[in-house]
Design an enzyme around this catalytic site. Structure first.
Site, PDB file in Angstrom:
ATOM      1  N   TRP A   1      -0.397   6.049  -2.734  1.00 15.48           N
ATOM      2  CA  TRP A   1      -0.228   5.879  -1.289  1.00 15.48           C
ATOM      3  C   TRP A   1      -0.522   7.150  -0.501  1.00 15.48           C
ATOM      4  O   TRP A   1      -0.748   7.084   0.688  1.00 15.48           O
ATOM      5  CB  TRP A   1       1.191   5.393  -0.999  1.00 15.48           C
ATOM      6  CG  TRP A   1       1.335   3.918  -1.113  1.00 15.48           C
ATOM      7  CD1 TRP A   1       1.045   3.156  -2.210  1.00 15.48           C
ATOM      8  CD2 TRP A   1       1.815   3.017  -0.122  1.00 15.48           C
ATOM      9  NE1 TRP A   1       1.314   1.835  -1.962  1.00 15.48           N
ATOM     10  CE2 TRP A   1       1.796   1.722  -0.686  1.00 15.48           C
ATOM     11  CE3 TRP A   1       2.279   3.171   1.179  1.00 15.48           C
ATOM     12  CZ2 TRP A   1       2.211   0.591   0.024  1.00 15.48           C
ATOM     13  CZ3 TRP A   1       2.698   2.050   1.871  1.00 15.48           C
ATOM     14  CH2 TRP A   1       2.655   0.767   1.289  1.00 15.48           C
TER      15      TRP A   1
ATOM     16  N   TYR B   1      -5.429   6.248  -7.737  1.00 14.20           N
ATOM     17  CA  TYR B   1      -4.621   5.274  -7.004  1.00 14.20           C
ATOM     18  C   TYR B   1      -3.304   5.884  -6.548  1.00 14.20           C
ATOM     19  O   TYR B   1      -2.662   6.637  -7.274  1.00 14.20           O
ATOM     20  CB  TYR B   1      -4.343   4.064  -7.902  1.00 14.20           C
ATOM     21  CG  TYR B   1      -3.442   3.042  -7.262  1.00 14.20           C
ATOM     22  CD1 TYR B   1      -3.959   2.076  -6.414  1.00 14.20           C
ATOM     23  CD2 TYR B   1      -2.072   3.066  -7.474  1.00 14.20           C
ATOM     24  CE1 TYR B   1      -3.140   1.148  -5.810  1.00 14.20           C
ATOM     25  CE2 TYR B   1      -1.240   2.133  -6.877  1.00 14.20           C
ATOM     26  CZ  TYR B   1      -1.778   1.173  -6.049  1.00 14.20           C
ATOM     27  OH  TYR B   1      -0.963   0.263  -5.444  1.00 14.20           O
TER      28      TYR B   1
END
Length: 770
Positions: free
Chosen positions: A116, A114
């Site tokens: 960005w 996980y």
């Protein structure tokens, strides 16, 4: 056109920039000419694109290299690294993946990864990783996001979808023209609006918020932090106790119902289950009336204020904004459910400027006026492994193999993870209770990381493969949430021996007989052209023409025309709920969900309720008298570029700032600039005092994102000398339904740090043997 308008473009989650390049380096990033409010975050990469924090070659932790998989995992973060060749690194990774796959099965590979990553459509690290792992048999994945996992679980039971309405919140244009009262739970934090996942060409939150204020809209900011709403709009500040938003909303709902202000016609036509909720609201089911007086005792907002606010909300066209942060507290599912319920009682859902919205300025695109287009992306292939975890249960996954967990009405089992592969994220930023995670971190045999700099994740891996930054590769910034398509130029050559993720995975796949499956014999430019042309074909069918690929590269950017009419969430549903039903069992807004009720969860029943958080200022716990708000930082995206100049300039003697009310500082004889120890039973860290009247007494604010930097990496529960707030937060799911992070339910104490101040080493590389 100015001279700077001819410079090459690059894009990031915090915006689009023109780049001035010289001597093989990006010398300056200039604001994109279309952006009226460019973010300064991007400038932070200038001084760290080269230098000691860059990873210049493949690295292997010394104990792992000498002893093999699983050897001395307790030395992760302590061991030196050994530089190896790409040939050796690829061989080590391929052989370890083959070993784990053959001995333990693909479900023992965790590839959730996980984070960005970067804004490019092709060079998106998780997409590259997930496609690669799918090509070799699959992996255990993660589900949902840390940003709002609780909402991702509960809102589909209320509205039939969450994402569909997150991306179609009523536009600022509709608000400006129609809204009279804007009630924001958690404010409208412009610092968060610097960011848009996938990139943005124009930051518009500030100008829209100011324009709304100039349109004489009354703003009410319900938050323990006054700065969550721009002073310029002149809003009222209700400094509620943290975690009491649901109680306030219930007090508003009770006032509406008891004063005869609920829109019964709307409730009858568009909602399901109001009767069950109303029985709870009026105290018929539990003997507790959820009145404004009741809510006042919990929130410490005066009952008269709550009562008058409810009446004004009924009299005026009202927009209710619920910050994403409301989901990241204990029982985080309840706040959004309660906000939707109050909006339904007002009967303004689907009207211009009315209803509710999910987090205005949580990111730049919320409230935007844009057309959502079916953009293509790098195909991931098929994952043959069905195992998954809720995203915030990473430590439980590692510590509890074979144990069961509840999630959204089902019971699942944690697989036994032997290998973690991480690319494009940093769990030492976003996960709670880092000291507990450090225990879990010793469980896997092998941890493989792609990273461009020596952050806290890279230092605690076994194999580190150096990857490029967006400045060092060509890509396309293209997201359905922003009207700008940007050709991201390759501005410089890769640093040292770094490679982009596509080249890294291609080399490993070659050794695993999966190269053709992974690459399909396409170069990275072939893939980008394919993704762009597929997008062009899809948009043409919708009547939206975008330039041919070569013309796009020549022009550098293109903007899709916005819709001619303002976006109004759920207007089609309101106009004809039979023709345009919601994707719920009833086709309506489910104030009471029989589905959720059937799960029989004690921490998430079938309608919105007030449930006391495990830690809050209304509890009997006197050991920890301060509530810590660990919100998003304003000088970086999460922990990205924490080591850059823009982030460093905000620190206090190198530590993360801690905002403290003058009364709380005076009680402890603290002054601006003091270094303090923030602590509870879970851990401790240092921070720098910033005395601030713009937050509620009893609350301190310390943003996340400081790279984890333990005083003694070999010592469990060591003091973080840099100021990572997640050594303090609790690692507990929001409820059995969503299992999201609950970081904002956290109590602490603070004291002046009187020992010799240790140097911050978070931004220094580990010892490397070459």
């Amino acid at each position: 056109m100015t001279a700077s308008d001819k410079l090459p473009l690059t894009s990031a989650h915090w915006g689009t920039y023109r780049a001035r390049v010289g001597n093989g380096r990006v010398q300056e990033l200039l604001a994109f000419e279309e952006d009226k409010d460019p973010s300064p975050i991007g400038h932070g990469i200038i001084d760290v694109q080269h230098g000691p924090t860059r990873i210049d070659a493949p690295m292997v932790r010394k104990s792992w290299l000498g002893g093999g998989p699983g050897h001395r995992p307790d030395l992760r973060g302590v061991d030196p690294f050994v530089e190896v060749s790409w040939e050796t690194a690829n061989k080590l990774v391929a052989e370890e993946l083959l070993r784990v796959r053959s001995v333990h099965g693909n479900s023992s590979i965790f590839g959730g990864s996980y984070g960005w990553a970067s804004a490019g459509r092709f060079h998106h690290a998780q997409s590259q990783l997930h496609r690669f792992l799918n090509c070799i048999g699959g992996y255990t994945k993660s589900k949902f996001t840390y940003s709002f996992a609780a909402a991702e679980a509960v809102v589909p039971h209320i509205l039939g979808s969450y994402r569909a309405y997150l991306d179609t919140c009523t536009s600022w244009g509709s608000i400006r023209e129609n809204t009279e009262l804007f009630v924001c739970f958690g404010g409208v934090p412009l610092k968060n609006g610097q960011i848009c996942q996938g990139g943005t060409g124009h930051h518009y939150q500030r100008e829209n918020l100011i324009a709304a204020g100039e349109a004489n809209i009354d703003f009410v900011n319900i938050s323990p932090i006054k700065s969550d709403l721009l002073d310029q709009v002149g809003g009222a500040w209700l400094a509620a106790r943290p975690n009491t938003d649901v109680a306030i909303l219930l007090g508003i709902a009770h006032t509406l119902q008891s004063e005869g202000l609920s829109d019964q016609s709307f409730l009858d036509q568009y909602t399901q289950g109001f009767e069950e909720f109303c029985a709870y609201l009026m105290g018929e089911t539990d003997g507790v009336t959820k009145s404004a007086e009741w809510a006042a005792q919990i929130s410490e907002i005066p009952a008269q204020t709550i009562h008058e606010l409810a009446i004004q909300m009924a009299k005026k066209r009202t927009m209710i904004s619920a910050s994403w942060s409301l989901t990241r507290q204990d029982h985080g599912e309840q706040a959004f459910w309660a906000a939707i319920t109050v909006a339904a009682m007002l009967g303004q859902i689907g009207l211009p400027g009315g209803g509710f919205g999910f987090g205005y300025s949580a990111v730049n695109h919320v409230g935007g006026q844009f057309t959502i287009l079916p953009f293509s992306s790098f195909p991931l292939g098929q994952n043959s492994v069905s195992d998954f975890i809720p995203v915030a249960r990473i430590s439980d996954l590692l510590l509890k193999p074979g144990e069961s967990f509840d999630f959204d009405g089902e019971v699942y089992e944690y697989p036994d993870i032997r290998l973690m592969y991480w690319a494009g994220g940093n769990p030492f930023h976003h996960h709670q209770d880092i000291n507990r995670m450090m225990q879990a971190w010793q469980k896997p045999d092998t941890i493989i990381v792609h990273e461009w700099c020596w952050n806290s994740l890279a230092k605690r891996a076994d194999i580190v493969l150096p990857c490029t930054t967006p400045l060092e590769r060509q890509d396309i910034a293209m997201t359905p949430r922003d009207p700008y398509l940007v050709s991201m130029s390759k501005l410089t050559e890769p640093y040292g021996k770094s490679k982009n993720d596509y080249h890294i995975f291609s080399g490993i796949a070659r050794l695993m007989n999966a190269e053709v499956d992974f690459t399909e014999n396409r170069s990275e430019i072939d893939w980008q052209r394919k993704i762009y042309n597929e997008t062009r074909d899809k948009t043409a069918k919708l009547g939206v023409e975008i330039p041919e690929y070569e013309q796009f590269l020549e022009d550098g950017w293109f903007k899709v025309d916005p819709p001619t009419e303002p976006v109004v969430m759920l207007c089609d549903f309101r106009s004809d709920p039979v023709k345009n039903p919601l994707l719920t069992p009833s086709g309506k807004i489910e104030i009471y969900s029989q589905t959720v009720a059937s799960f029989d969860y004690d921490d998430c029943p079938g309608h919105p309720v007030w449930l006391e958080p495990y830690e809050w200022l209304g509890s009997d716990n006197k050991r920890w008298p301060l509530h810590l708000i660990s919100n998003q930082p304003k000088t970086k995206l999460h922990s990205q570029i924490d080591h850059g100049s823009h982030s460093k300039a905000s620190k206090v003697m190198g530590r993360e700032p801690v905002h403290i009310h003058p009364d709380d500082a005076a009680q402890r004889s603290l002054n601006d600039g003091d270094i303090i120890r923030i602590f509870n039973d879970r851990g401790a860290c240092l921070g720098g005092v910033v005395i601030d009247t713009a937050l509620r007494p009893g609350v301190i604010q310390m943003s996340t994102g400081a790279w984890y930097d333990p005083l003694d990496p070999a010592e469990p529960n060591s003091l973080c000398k840099h100021g990572n707030a997640n050594v303090l937060t609790r690692d507990k799911g929001t409820s059995k339904l969503g299992q999201g992070p609950s970081a904002h339910s956290c109590l602490v104490e603070i004291e002046l740090y009187t020992e010799d101040l240790p140097p911050v080493t978070a931004h220094e590389p580990p010892h490397i043997e070459r």
